[in-house]
Design a protein around this motif. Structure first.
Motif: not given
Length: 180
Positions: A167-175
């Motif tokens: 459900x996250x928007x925007x879907x981004x890399x956090x690692x």
């Protein structure tokens, strides 16, 4: 074969119907009641195992079974056939259900959903569904892969509600990248 307006409309209708069927799966797996119910007309009849009734009562029956019985569930849609006739479609969709049970076993079942889907007010939704269960079995669960990676869940962990990363928007890399 030419891309006639009728052929393009049939393709769009089939995609809208498949999107409807996917809303059912995602809705029950994420315990998203609104999404689940958006797959059905309010007067739909669903026959699923011992249950025969409408979509609201189906959700109220199925969701607690999955919540108390399994840690995670996946309803996967496979082969899909769809016979369109105006504002009605008859669909056969193969499915596999996989649940990671609270006792750490895996329960699997497969079969076919047979649906009469109707377009009302420009929306394709299920009007009638029956569930043909064709097989069932269980497997021992194995540890989840990569469980020892300390920052694995920085990009999110699976949940059974709207906090799930899908459900996250925007879907981004956090690692941090590891390919540098």
């Amino acid at each position: 074969m030419s891309a006639s307006p009728e052929r393009i409309q049939a393709l769009l209708d089939r995609q809208d119907i498949l999107d409807c069927l996917n809303r059912f799966c995602r809705g029950i797996d994420r315990f998203d009641r609104d999404l689940f119910l958006s797959a059905f007309h309010a007067d739909a009849i669903i026959a699923a195992g011992p249950f025969v009734g409408g979509p609201i009562v189906l959700y109220e029956w199925a969701q607690p079974l999955h919540e108390t019985g399994q840690i995670a569930t996946q309803h996967a849609l496979l082969n899909f056939s769809c016979d369109l006739s105006g504002d009605t479609a008859h669909c056969e969709t193969y499915y596999q259900f996989i649940g990671r049970n609270r006792d750490e076993t895996i329960w699997m079942a497969g079969g076919r959903y047979l649906d009469r889907v109707e377009r009302r007010d420009s929306a394709w939704k299920i009007a009638y569904r029956t569930n043909l269960i064709e097989w069932s079995g269980s497997l021992p669960a194995l540890p989840l892969p990569f469980a020892d990676v300390p920052d694995l869940e920085v990009n999110g962990a699976a949940t059974r509600d709207r906090s799930d990363p899908s459900y996250w928007r925007p879907l981004v890399n956090r690692r941090p990248r590891t390919d540098a």
